[in-house]
Design a protein around this motif. Sequence first.
Motif, PDB file in Angstrom:
ATOM      1  N   PRO A   1       0.836  -1.215   0.000  1.00  0.00           N
ATOM      2  CA  PRO A   1       0.000   0.000   0.000  1.00  0.00           C
ATOM      3  C   PRO A   1       0.866   1.258   0.000  1.00  0.00           C
ATOM      4  O   PRO A   1       2.000   1.260   0.481  1.00  0.00           O
ATOM      5  CB  PRO A   1      -0.804  -0.120   1.301  1.00  0.00           C
ATOM      6  N   ILE A   2       0.303   2.341  -0.530  1.00  0.00           N
ATOM      7  CA  ILE A   2       0.985   3.629  -0.573  1.00  0.00           C
ATOM      8  C   ILE A   2       0.702   4.385   0.723  1.00  0.00           C
ATOM      9  O   ILE A   2      -0.455   4.506   1.151  1.00  0.00           O
ATOM     10  CB  ILE A   2       0.504   4.455  -1.783  1.00  0.00           C
ATOM     11  N   ASP A   3       1.759   4.894   1.340  1.00  0.00           N
ATOM     12  CA  ASP A   3       1.635   5.650   2.585  1.00  0.00           C
ATOM     13  C   ASP A   3       1.546   7.144   2.265  1.00  0.00           C
ATOM     14  O   ASP A   3       2.527   7.750   1.834  1.00  0.00           O
ATOM     15  CB  ASP A   3       2.842   5.381   3.476  1.00  0.00           C
ATOM     16  N   PRO A   4       0.372   7.799   2.467  1.00  0.00           N
ATOM     17  CA  PRO A   4       0.233   9.225   2.135  1.00  0.00           C
ATOM     18  C   PRO A   4       1.093  10.131   3.008  1.00  0.00           C
ATOM     19  O   PRO A   4       1.375  11.273   2.639  1.00  0.00           O
ATOM     20  CB  PRO A   4      -1.254   9.498   2.358  1.00  0.00           C
ATOM     21  N   ALA A   5       1.536   9.653   4.166  1.00  0.00           N
ATOM     22  CA  ALA A   5       2.351  10.486   5.057  1.00  0.00           C
ATOM     23  C   ALA A   5       3.704  10.808   4.445  1.00  0.00           C
ATOM     24  O   ALA A   5       4.326  11.813   4.795  1.00  0.00           O
ATOM     25  CB  ALA A   5       2.535   9.780   6.398  1.00  0.00           C
ATOM     26  N   VAL A   6       4.159   9.974   3.513  1.00  0.00           N
ATOM     27  CA  VAL A   6       5.455  10.208   2.883  1.00  0.00           C
ATOM     28  C   VAL A   6       5.443  11.509   2.096  1.00  0.00           C
ATOM     29  O   VAL A   6       6.420  12.260   2.071  1.00  0.00           O
ATOM     30  CB  VAL A   6       5.833   9.020   1.977  1.00  0.00           C
ATOM     31  N   ASP A   7       4.318  11.822   1.440  1.00  0.00           N
ATOM     32  CA  ASP A   7       4.216  13.054   0.661  1.00  0.00           C
ATOM     33  C   ASP A   7       4.413  14.282   1.549  1.00  0.00           C
ATOM     34  O   ASP A   7       5.076  15.248   1.157  1.00  0.00           O
ATOM     35  CB  ASP A   7       2.848  13.136  -0.024  1.00  0.00           C
ATOM     36  N   GLN A   8       3.846  14.286   2.740  1.00  0.00           N
ATOM     37  CA  GLN A   8       3.999  15.413   3.645  1.00  0.00           C
ATOM     38  C   GLN A   8       5.447  15.583   4.082  1.00  0.00           C
ATOM     39  O   GLN A   8       5.947  16.702   4.219  1.00  0.00           O
ATOM     40  CB  GLN A   8       3.094  15.212   4.871  1.00  0.00           C
ATOM     41  N   LYS A   9       6.150  14.486   4.269  1.00  0.00           N
ATOM     42  CA  LYS A   9       7.552  14.551   4.664  1.00  0.00           C
ATOM     43  C   LYS A   9       8.392  15.170   3.554  1.00  0.00           C
ATOM     44  O   LYS A   9       9.262  16.003   3.794  1.00  0.00           O
ATOM     45  CB  LYS A   9       8.068  13.158   5.002  1.00  0.00           C
ATOM     46  N   LEU A  10       8.107  14.785   2.297  1.00  0.00           N
ATOM     47  CA  LEU A  10       8.858  15.324   1.166  1.00  0.00           C
ATOM     48  C   LEU A  10       8.616  16.818   1.000  1.00  0.00           C
ATOM     49  O   LEU A  10       9.526  17.575   0.656  1.00  0.00           O
ATOM     50  CB  LEU A  10       8.468  14.581  -0.119  1.00  0.00           C
ATOM     51  N   LEU A  11       7.361  17.277   1.243  1.00  0.00           N
ATOM     52  CA  LEU A  11       7.050  18.693   1.116  1.00  0.00           C
ATOM     53  C   LEU A  11       7.803  19.531   2.148  1.00  0.00           C
ATOM     54  O   LEU A  11       8.109  20.699   1.910  1.00  0.00           O
ATOM     55  CB  LEU A  11       5.543  18.905   1.271  1.00  0.00           C
ATOM     56  N   ALA A  12       8.113  18.943   3.291  1.00  0.00           N
ATOM     57  CA  ALA A  12       8.791  19.675   4.349  1.00  0.00           C
ATOM     58  C   ALA A  12      10.286  19.816   4.107  1.00  0.00           C
ATOM     59  O   ALA A  12      10.946  20.636   4.735  1.00  0.00           O
ATOM     60  CB  ALA A  12       8.554  18.983   5.692  1.00  0.00           C
ATOM     61  N   GLU A  13      10.830  19.024   3.192  1.00  0.00           N
ATOM     62  CA  GLU A  13      12.260  19.068   2.924  1.00  0.00           C
ATOM     63  C   GLU A  13      12.585  20.134   1.879  1.00  0.00           C
ATOM     64  O   GLU A  13      11.765  20.464   1.017  1.00  0.00           O
ATOM     65  CB  GLU A  13      12.742  17.701   2.434  1.00  0.00           C
ATOM     66  N   GLY A  14      13.785  20.679   1.937  1.00  0.00           N
ATOM     67  CA  GLY A  14      14.215  21.678   0.970  1.00  0.00           C
ATOM     68  C   GLY A  14      15.141  21.083  -0.074  1.00  0.00           C
ATOM     69  O   GLY A  14      15.495  19.907  -0.008  1.00  0.00           O
ATOM     70  N   SER A  15      15.531  21.892  -1.052  1.00  0.00           N
ATOM     71  CA  SER A  15      16.441  21.467  -2.107  1.00  0.00           C
ATOM     72  C   SER A  15      17.536  22.505  -2.295  1.00  0.00           C
ATOM     73  O   SER A  15      17.286  23.718  -2.204  1.00  0.00           O
ATOM     74  CB  SER A  15      15.696  21.264  -3.437  1.00  0.00           C
ATOM     75  N   LEU A  16      18.727  22.041  -2.568  1.00  0.00           N
ATOM     76  CA  LEU A  16      19.859  22.923  -2.827  1.00  0.00           C
ATOM     77  C   LEU A  16      19.909  23.271  -4.310  1.00  0.00           C
ATOM     78  O   LEU A  16      19.883  22.372  -5.166  1.00  0.00           O
ATOM     79  CB  LEU A  16      21.166  22.226  -2.416  1.00  0.00           C
ATOM     80  N   VAL A  17      19.955  24.549  -4.641  1.00  0.00           N
ATOM     81  CA  VAL A  17      20.082  24.983  -6.028  1.00  0.00           C
ATOM     82  C   VAL A  17      21.545  24.821  -6.440  1.00  0.00           C
ATOM     83  O   VAL A  17      22.439  25.424  -5.826  1.00  0.00           O
ATOM     84  CB  VAL A  17      19.637  26.445  -6.207  1.00  0.00           C
ATOM     85  N   PRO A  18      21.830  24.010  -7.454  1.00  0.00           N
ATOM     86  CA  PRO A  18      23.229  23.737  -7.804  1.00  0.00           C
ATOM     87  C   PRO A  18      23.917  24.929  -8.458  1.00  0.00           C
ATOM     88  O   PRO A  18      23.283  25.715  -9.162  1.00  0.00           O
ATOM     89  CB  PRO A  18      23.121  22.567  -8.791  1.00  0.00           C
ATOM     90  N   ASP A  19      25.202  25.050  -8.208  1.00  0.00           N
ATOM     91  CA  ASP A  19      26.023  26.091  -8.826  1.00  0.00           C
ATOM     92  C   ASP A  19      26.697  25.490 -10.051  1.00  0.00           C
ATOM     93  O   ASP A  19      27.824  25.028 -10.000  1.00  0.00           O
ATOM     94  CB  ASP A  19      27.066  26.597  -7.824  1.00  0.00           C
ATOM     95  N   GLN A  20      25.961  25.480 -11.151  1.00  0.00           N
ATOM     96  CA  GLN A  20      26.447  24.858 -12.385  1.00  0.00           C
ATOM     97  C   GLN A  20      26.279  25.820 -13.543  1.00  0.00           C
ATOM     98  O   GLN A  20      25.203  26.382 -13.743  1.00  0.00           O
ATOM     99  CB  GLN A  20      25.688  23.556 -12.668  1.00  0.00           C
ATOM    100  N   LYS A  21      27.355  25.991 -14.297  1.00  0.00           N
ATOM    101  CA  LYS A  21      27.330  26.938 -15.413  1.00  0.00           C
ATOM    102  C   LYS A  21      27.243  26.250 -16.769  1.00  0.00           C
ATOM    103  O   LYS A  21      27.102  26.913 -17.787  1.00  0.00           O
ATOM    104  CB  LYS A  21      28.578  27.824 -15.357  1.00  0.00           C
ATOM    105  N   ARG A  22      27.366  24.935 -16.808  1.00  0.00           N
ATOM    106  CA  ARG A  22      27.370  24.218 -18.086  1.00  0.00           C
ATOM    107  C   ARG A  22      26.218  23.221 -18.176  1.00  0.00           C
ATOM    108  O   ARG A  22      25.797  22.655 -17.163  1.00  0.00           O
ATOM    109  CB  ARG A  22      28.694  23.493 -18.303  1.00  0.00           C
ATOM    110  N   ARG A  23      25.745  23.026 -19.408  1.00  0.00           N
ATOM    111  CA  ARG A  23      24.740  22.015 -19.697  1.00  0.00           C
ATOM    112  C   ARG A  23      25.198  21.216 -20.909  1.00  0.00           C
ATOM    113  O   ARG A  23      25.665  21.798 -21.901  1.00  0.00           O
ATOM    114  CB  ARG A  23      23.376  22.652 -20.015  1.00  0.00           C
TER     115      ARG A  23
END
Length: 264
Positions: A132-154
């Motif tokens: 079964p899918i645990d809906p509580a996992v979605d709330q945990k992911l929303l509370a976490e942040g993300s680091l914006v990478p310092d990248q100049k090339r693609r």
Amino acid sequence: MTKQIETDERRAVLLIAKSAFAAAPHADMARLVGVMAERRPDAVVRYAFTEQGTPSLRDALLALVGEGCSHVSIVPLVLPMEPSFQIWLEKVIRRWRSEDDRPWPDMAITTQIAASSVMAALLADLVASAKPIDPAVDQKLLAEGSLVPDQKRRALVCQGGPCNGAGADAIWCHLRNEQQRLKLRTTGDGTMTAKSTCLGPCNLAPVVQVFPEGTYYGGVTEAAIDRIITEHLLGGTVVEDFAYHPTGRKQRLRPPQIPSFPNP
């Protein structure tokens, strides 16, 4: 440790999946190798990945060539099995064979996984083991942040039809594995790699485009990727042997530079 098969005909089975980003998929593939090895004690059984993960399909095949295998059966663990996937598999294997001076084994690719007589039992077992899918996992992911990478090339790898037909997935696999190995995301100016829709110059397939310069590279091989990484992404110098610059006129693909693989 891989069991060594001592026969006049050294046969091999190579199980391939598309990607592995963590340890769990590698463990899954290792388990499948064990299952296959029990069914085929006469063969060397290995696994590989076509998009990202080690060993790559290319490295695994070259290893089997070096071991003197006489026949290799490739089993794509892919559903559904799109015809284009088999087409690029065959095309890229022919290219690798043409670039290698050593004798290659006979090659075969399975294509009818969905039609297997054991598929019904497998699907029933999968349904019975569903979690079964645990809906509580979605709330945990929303509370976490993300680091914006310092990248100049693609570095963009074209996934248009002609590029895929010319083996772009194999190029993507090599680029992604090298990105991880060399830590390209944080080395030098920082590079992010990505797949793209059609980049335009289809007759130069497979095509890679590098930013911020916007340089187009055509007829890209694994050897070209190695030079693009070393000279352009890390060194800041365009690799003119594979570069195609805007001229306002149609350009044809230049003859490829064929490398030789060193003997193991």
